[in-house]
Design a protein around this motif. Structure first.
Motif: not given
Length: 301
Positions: A67-76, A220-224, A229-239
């Protein structure tokens, strides 16, 4: 006295009487059957289920995929240097300098650039269809700049204030820049979608210096995503980086290789914002199609 005792005896005898069970008609009294099954699931008779067997015990089976969890978005928000990722292309860094320009200077610079730069709306192409960018832009540099299959012509007539700001940004960053893309977000409806500044003309591991003037907008930034994951951005890190009036943000290292960024629409009251993105443009290789995303082997100084 004798009458009271007699009445008491008669009433007591009535209270102690037990109904006789004879063949004569009369009220029926339910007699509990101590041999009936207590579990309704196993009872038979009027319920109509017949004899039932108890169910087997529940068995837990481990899921085939974790089971994968969506990472919490970080704030800078605070001034500092941030290493936002390591690999696969190297270390990605952000450097945030809040208050790079004092508020009074930022105010008059914003007003001057808003009034005097040659703002225009650029036409881009997506899947062969033309569309108008939801913002205004202008370009400065000795070389043209091509992105999204559309080219901005070279422009060597730098506004004097832009030359002053370029020198200040170069001193703060330790990098040199020969080009500038200016963006004007007129209100919260203006935006730029997810992308990376990774055109071949920018070279390998480009440094992009972004100076913000005007109303605050969220950068906003999101990691590749990894290849599996075939281009699925659901579980990537976000800032998330709120860029305030007079703030300088530097994107360094592998940020353009491993991350995407955007300025999303904000459907509430937002004033205009100017974003100055200083960069270095290289001549593209002979025979190379402009605007395509390849890498130079030489590194940016």
């Amino acid at each position: 006295m004798s009458d009271k005792r007699q009445r008491a005896r008669v009433q007591g005898s009535w209270a102690k009487q037990v109904p006789k069970h004879s063949g004569a008609a009369g009220p029926k009294v339910a007699v509990p059957n101590n041999h009936q099954p207590k579990d309704a699931n196993t009872a038979s008779g009027s319920w109509g289920f017949g004899s039932q067997q108890t169910s087997k015990n529940f068995e837990f089976h481990q899921p085939s995929k974790p089971i994968r969890e969506v990472p919490q978005e970080k704030v800078i928000e605070k001034t500092g240097d941030y290493e936002i990722s390591h690999g696969p292309s190297g270390v990605s860094r952000l450097r945030l300098l809040s208050g790079f320009l004092p508020p009074e200077e930022a105010d008059w610079m914003f007003s001057k650039l808003l009034a005097e730069l040659p703002w225009s709306q650029k036409t881009n192409y997506r899947q062969g269809e033309a569309y108008e960018e939801p913002r205004l832009t202008c370009w400065y540099g000795e070389l043209p700049y091509t992105y999204a299959h559309s080219t901005m012509a070279a422009n060597t007539q730098w506004h004097p204030l832009l030359l002053t700001l370029r020198l200040a940004v170069e001193q703060a960053s330790g990098c040199s820049f020969n080009s500038l893309l200016c963006n004007l977000y007129r209100d919260g409806h203006d935006s730029i979608g997810w992308h990376s500044d990774d055109e071949a003309s920018l070279g390998s591991k480009p440094v992009i210096a972004s100076l913000s003037l005007g109303d605050t907008r969220v950068f906003s930034l999101r990691k590749q995503p990894p290849p599996e994951d075939n281009g699925d951005y659901t579980y990537v890190e976000r800032i998330r980086v709120p860029l305030t009036h007079g703030t300088l943000l530097l994107m360094e290292g592998a940020t353009q290789d491993d991350w995407q960024h955007q300025v999303a629409k904000e459907y509430h009251d937002r004033g205009p914002r100017i974003n100055l993105t200083f960069r270095t443009i290289y001549p593209e290789p002979e025979g190379h199609r402009p605007g395509t995303k390849i890498r130079f082997t030489s590194k940016q100084p």
